[in-house]
Motif scaffolding. Structure first.
Motif, PDB file in Angstrom:
ATOM      1  N   TRP A   9       0.824  -1.215   0.000  1.00 48.59           N
ATOM      2  CA  TRP A   9       0.000   0.000   0.000  1.00 48.59           C
ATOM      3  C   TRP A   9       0.859   1.267   0.000  1.00 48.59           C
ATOM      4  CZ3 TRP A   9      -4.649   0.543  -1.578  1.00 48.59           C
ATOM      5  CH2 TRP A   9      -5.331   1.738  -1.340  1.00 48.59           C
ATOM      6  N   ARG A  10       1.984   1.234   0.738  1.00 49.43           N
ATOM      7  CA  ARG A  10       2.880   2.392   0.723  1.00 49.43           C
ATOM      8  C   ARG A  10       3.377   2.667  -0.692  1.00 49.43           C
ATOM      9  NH1 ARG A  10       5.001   0.014   5.464  1.00 49.43           N
ATOM     10  NH2 ARG A  10       6.796  -0.791   4.293  1.00 49.43           N
ATOM     11  N   ARG A  11       3.695   1.611  -1.405  1.00 51.31           N
ATOM     12  CA  ARG A  11       4.173   1.795  -2.778  1.00 51.31           C
ATOM     13  C   ARG A  11       3.062   2.316  -3.689  1.00 51.31           C
ATOM     14  NH1 ARG A  11       7.763  -3.761  -2.956  1.00 51.31           N
ATOM     15  NH2 ARG A  11       9.809  -2.786  -2.625  1.00 51.31           N
ATOM     16  N   ILE A 390      -9.854   1.939  -4.142  1.00 54.18           N
ATOM     17  CA  ILE A 390      -9.859   0.609  -3.543  1.00 54.18           C
ATOM     18  C   ILE A 390      -9.310   0.739  -2.126  1.00 54.18           C
ATOM     19  CG2 ILE A 390      -9.551  -0.580  -5.748  1.00 54.18           C
ATOM     20  CD1 ILE A 390      -6.616  -1.033  -4.967  1.00 54.18           C
ATOM     21  N   THR A 391      -9.375  -0.345  -1.350  1.00 48.75           N
ATOM     22  CA  THR A 391      -8.858  -0.339   0.017  1.00 48.75           C
ATOM     23  C   THR A 391      -7.553  -1.125   0.081  1.00 48.75           C
ATOM     24  OG1 THR A 391      -9.960  -2.390   0.674  1.00 48.75           O
ATOM     25  CG2 THR A 391     -11.238  -0.333   0.870  1.00 48.75           C
ATOM     26  N   PRO A 392      -6.748  -0.900   1.119  1.00 50.50           N
ATOM     27  CA  PRO A 392      -5.532  -1.707   1.287  1.00 50.50           C
ATOM     28  C   PRO A 392      -5.835  -3.202   1.345  1.00 50.50           C
ATOM     29  CG  PRO A 392      -5.466   0.199   2.730  1.00 50.50           C
ATOM     30  CD  PRO A 392      -6.843   0.166   2.135  1.00 50.50           C
ATOM     31  N   GLU A 393      -6.959  -3.556   1.964  1.00 51.96           N
ATOM     32  CA  GLU A 393      -7.312  -4.974   2.074  1.00 51.96           C
ATOM     33  C   GLU A 393      -7.618  -5.582   0.705  1.00 51.96           C
ATOM     34  OE1 GLU A 393      -7.392  -2.984   5.727  1.00 51.96           O
ATOM     35  OE2 GLU A 393      -8.624  -2.519   3.953  1.00 51.96           O
ATOM     36  N   GLN A 394      -8.298  -4.821  -0.161  1.00 53.17           N
ATOM     37  CA  GLN A 394      -8.583  -5.323  -1.507  1.00 53.17           C
ATOM     38  C   GLN A 394      -7.300  -5.497  -2.310  1.00 53.17           C
ATOM     39  OE1 GLN A 394     -11.351  -2.198  -2.444  1.00 53.17           O
ATOM     40  NE2 GLN A 394     -13.150  -3.486  -2.075  1.00 53.17           N
ATOM     41  N   GLY A 398      -5.755  -9.193  -3.683  1.00 55.87           N
ATOM     42  CA  GLY A 398      -5.301  -9.445  -5.048  1.00 55.87           C
ATOM     43  C   GLY A 398      -3.873  -9.962  -5.085  1.00 55.87           C
ATOM     44  N   ALA A 399      -3.000  -9.366  -4.266  1.00 55.14           N
ATOM     45  CA  ALA A 399      -1.596  -9.790  -4.244  1.00 55.14           C
ATOM     46  C   ALA A 399      -1.449 -11.196  -3.675  1.00 55.14           C
ATOM     47  CB  ALA A 399      -0.771  -8.791  -3.437  1.00 55.14           C
TER      48      ALA A 399
END
Length: 414
Positions: A9-11, A390-394, A398-399
């Protein structure tokens, strides 16, 4: 396999923040801002321990060497260029999720059998040269001399554009992969629709990518003085253009209940003289048609013009059509779809099959190996717009599914 969701998410936040300040979220290909984002990405690739290069076509590639050099590589990634005001997650999610997966494998000491290639393809979005998927076309050997001669409004050719961003257009032949040169290509992407969000399903498995056809339609009348020319004597090209737009909308709308509905858009119209006191003498329209039905995509423009030609002639107008580009629908590979489904199930994530109504680099890569796509929900289905969210969780879901999919494919593919 665990991934570092916070790092991912930071990236995402960092790359999306490299934008034209007056028009977020914008990083158009072949611009200094795009190059700034590319330099940041390349540094992140190297920091993650990937062997990093810019190939002759201007693709950024990071490699994590596999244990068996005889095996074809597995490609994962997407693109970092954007449409105007619409690229906070579209594209960059796929690149950075792929980077996180490769880095996580490396940090865990899990060596894959296949070499893993993280790719940021050049110019997936339609560029100012009028062409999309430029980098993936080059890998597929589908970037022609005619493409390289395309010009953008300032006169720069695509050949010059590739050189501008650090590519080597004279060496493009070396970029082409053989017809079976890729073991698999998998991409994570926001859905760009509302199905997953509405059904509260975290992972979409793409069944196929629609065909896209673009045509240039020129309506020609006569430019006249807007005050001195009586209405019955006018040959107003914009009136003819309006008839085309309305007819295309109604024709496409009529397919809404088909198994493979079609969408049609006149997203660009240029009018000349384009003056408040002049009757338009010419209108140049770009028609885009999309569907999983190849025959319908091919036939739409011709049928539209044929049916409207008598009406336009009554308005003293002529019409000419020329194709710009055509990409056939692309089916995602069953073995990759199965791997994605198994990966998501092992992570406790529900899935749903659905088609992609947008174009992707996978359409080109399908010429050199099997492809698959993983969708995650996006807020209100908004995409190619500043509201894309989108959210960090989404992103993390995906990752994680991508990582497990790669692990499964690495075991199952030769």
């Amino acid at each position: 396999m665990a991934i570092d969701q916070d790092r991912l998410w930071r990236r995402i936040e960092a790359l999306s923040g490299i934008t034209d300040p007056e028009r977020p979220w914008t990083r158009r290909s072949f611009t200094p801002r795009f190059l700034e984002g590319r330099e940041w990405l390349a540094a992140e690739f190297r920091e993650a321990g990937l062997e990093t290069e810019f190939d002759a076509a201007g693709n950024l590639i990071g490699r994590l060497a596999g244990a068996d050099p005889a095996l074809k590589p597995i490609l994962i990634g997407s693109h970092s260029d954007t449409v105007p005001s619409g690229g906070r997650y579209d594209g960059i999610l796929g690149v950075l999720a792929a980077l996180e997966v490769a880095q996580s494998f490396s940090e865990r000491g899990d060596r894959l059998r296949h070499t893993l290639e993280v790719v940021d393809f050049l110019a997936e979005e339609p560029s100012e040269f009028g062409l999309s998927c430029i980098g993936s076309r080059a890998l597929a050997g589908a970037l022609s001399e005619q493409h390289l001669a395309l010009t953008r409004p300032d006169g720069m050719t695509l050949r010059e554009g590739i050189a501008f961003i650090g590519g080597r257009p004279e060496e493009l032949a070396a970029v082409k992969r053989p017809a079976d040169g890729v073991a698999a290509y998998v991409e994570v992407h926001i859905e760009q629709g509302r199905v997953l969000e509405n059904e509260q399903i975290p992972i979409g498995i793409v069944t196929d990518i629609v065909g896209i056809r673009r045509e240039r339609i020129v309506v020609t009348g006569r430019a006249d003085h807007a005050g001195a020319t009586p209405m019955p004597l006018r040959a107003d090209a914009l009136v003819g253009a309006a008839r085309l737009v309305e007819a295309a909308y109604k024709r496409a709308l009529a397919t809404a209940r088909d198994n493979q509905p079609l969408v049609a858009t006149f997203g660009r119209i240029e009018v000349s003289p384009n003056a408040a006191n002049a009757v338009p003498g010419e209108a140049v329209l770009t028609l885009e048609v999309r569907s999983g039905n190849e025959a319908a995509v091919k036939a739409f423009g011709d049928a539209l013009v044929r049916d409207l030609r008598p009406t336009l002639e009554e308005l003293r107008l002529t019409i000419a059509v020329e194709p710009i580009s055509h990409v056939a629908p692309t089916a995602c590979a069953p073995e990759i779809r199965s791997a994605i489904a198994n990966a998501a199930t092992s992570l406790g994530l529900a899935t749903r099959d659905l088609p992609s109504g947008a174009g992707h680099d996978g359409v080109q890569i399908a010429h050199i190996g099997p492809v698959g796509m993983i969708f995650v929900p996006c807020l209100d289905g908004r995409s190619h717009a500043p509201e894309e969210s989108i959210t960090p969780e989404q992103a993390g879901d995906g990752a994680r599914v991508l990582a497990e999919t790669v692990r499964l494919l690495d075991v199952s593919l030769g």
